[in-house]
Design a protein around this motif. Structure first.
Motif, PDB file in Angstrom:
ATOM      1  N   GLN A  65       5.267 -47.395  22.871  1.00 15.43           N
ATOM      2  CA  GLN A  65       6.582 -47.996  23.070  1.00 15.43           C
ATOM      3  C   GLN A  65       7.442 -47.131  23.998  1.00 15.43           C
ATOM      4  O   GLN A  65       8.129 -47.641  24.882  1.00 15.43           O
ATOM      5  CB  GLN A  65       7.292 -48.211  21.725  1.00 15.43           C
ATOM      6  CG  GLN A  65       6.600 -49.189  20.809  1.00 15.43           C
ATOM      7  CD  GLN A  65       6.469 -50.567  21.411  1.00 15.43           C
ATOM      8  OE1 GLN A  65       7.413 -51.115  21.959  1.00 15.43           O
ATOM      9  NE2 GLN A  65       5.285 -51.129  21.333  1.00 15.43           N
ATOM     10  N   LYS A  66       7.386 -45.806  23.787  1.00 14.03           N
ATOM     11  CA  LYS A  66       8.142 -44.888  24.644  1.00 14.03           C
ATOM     12  C   LYS A  66       7.619 -44.932  26.078  1.00 14.03           C
ATOM     13  O   LYS A  66       8.398 -44.941  27.034  1.00 14.03           O
ATOM     14  CB  LYS A  66       8.065 -43.465  24.099  1.00 14.03           C
ATOM     15  CG  LYS A  66       8.846 -43.280  22.818  1.00 14.03           C
ATOM     16  CD  LYS A  66       8.642 -41.901  22.221  1.00 14.03           C
ATOM     17  CE  LYS A  66       9.291 -41.834  20.854  1.00 14.03           C
ATOM     18  NZ  LYS A  66       8.846 -40.698  20.076  1.00 14.03           N
ATOM     19  N   ALA A  69       8.742 -48.157  27.720  1.00  9.07           N
ATOM     20  CA  ALA A  69      10.167 -48.083  28.061  1.00  9.07           C
ATOM     21  C   ALA A  69      10.380 -47.250  29.316  1.00  9.07           C
ATOM     22  O   ALA A  69      11.212 -47.600  30.175  1.00  9.07           O
ATOM     23  CB  ALA A  69      10.962 -47.506  26.887  1.00  9.07           C
ATOM     24  N   ASN A  72       9.297 -49.369  32.271  1.00  8.49           N
ATOM     25  CA  ASN A  72      10.248 -50.453  32.526  1.00  8.49           C
ATOM     26  C   ASN A  72      11.614 -49.957  32.985  1.00  8.49           C
ATOM     27  O   ASN A  72      12.395 -50.738  33.529  1.00  8.49           O
ATOM     28  CB  ASN A  72      10.376 -51.335  31.286  1.00  8.49           C
ATOM     29  CG  ASN A  72       9.130 -52.166  31.072  1.00  8.49           C
ATOM     30  OD1 ASN A  72       8.467 -52.566  32.025  1.00  8.49           O
ATOM     31  ND2 ASN A  72       8.785 -52.406  29.822  1.00  8.49           N
ATOM     32  N   ALA A  73      11.907 -48.692  32.786  1.00  8.30           N
ATOM     33  CA  ALA A  73      13.178 -48.129  33.245  1.00  8.30           C
ATOM     34  C   ALA A  73      13.166 -47.827  34.748  1.00  8.30           C
ATOM     35  O   ALA A  73      14.218 -47.628  35.350  1.00  8.30           O
ATOM     36  CB  ALA A  73      13.506 -46.852  32.464  1.00  8.30           C
TER      37      ALA A  73
END
Length: 165
Positions: A65-66, A69, A72-73
């Motif tokens: 998940q990290k 993220a 996607n950042a």
């Protein structure tokens, strides 16, 4: 020791693709999934990446998940984002540990590695890798040969921690 997959293990893979996950790795996967206590089936994500990738890289649920993220950042205009999306997010297989502490590797993933009979687990800190044992041995031997040629026979691997470069 949350987040630390360390050590090396070899386990049998049965004809259905089931392989036991090392007990220490199972504990880390439990720590890395907030729902694991309620379900008793910790989730993980297997990234199989590019066709040339010779192993499967396994993340805890939270670890993936990290990573997702972070990918996607990145700005939409960054070409690295598209590469990471294609080789990480698109080439990922979410799964969970079965009630017997095993991972079921789909035939497609086993086929990518030529994995039959045994699987080699390599702890890599925040992740672990699953290899065909013979492939790992060959790749590791080649890497060590190159490293020792560059650094010398008396090379101390901890010296790599002492700065950039």
């Amino acid at each position: 020791m949350a987040g630390m997959f360390i050590g090396e293990y070899t386990f049998k893979v049965d004809s259905k693709g089931r392989v036991s996950i090392p007990a220490l790795f199972r504990r880390e996967l439990e720590e890395g999934d907030p729902e694991a206590k309620a379900t008793s089936r910790p989730r993980m994500v297997i990234v199989y990446g590019a066709d040339t990738q010779k192993m499967l890289q396994v993340y805890s649920y939270d670890g993936f998940q990290k990573l997702a993220a972070e990918i996607n950042a990145r700005p939409y205009t960054d070409p690295r984002r598209a590469i990471l999306q294609r080789l990480v997010l698109n080439k990922a297989h979410p799964t969970e540990i079965d009630p017997d502490g095993r991972l079921v590797l789909p035939a497609t993933l086993r086929g990518r590695l030529g994995l039959e009979g045994e699987a080699y687990f390599a702890g890599m800190g925040e992740t672990f890798e699953i290899w065909k044992p013979e492939t790992f041995a060959a790749v590791d031997a080649a890497r060590m040969e190159k490293l020792l040629a560059e650094m010398g026979e008396d090379f101390d691997p901890l010296s790599l921690l002492g700065g950039e470069g």
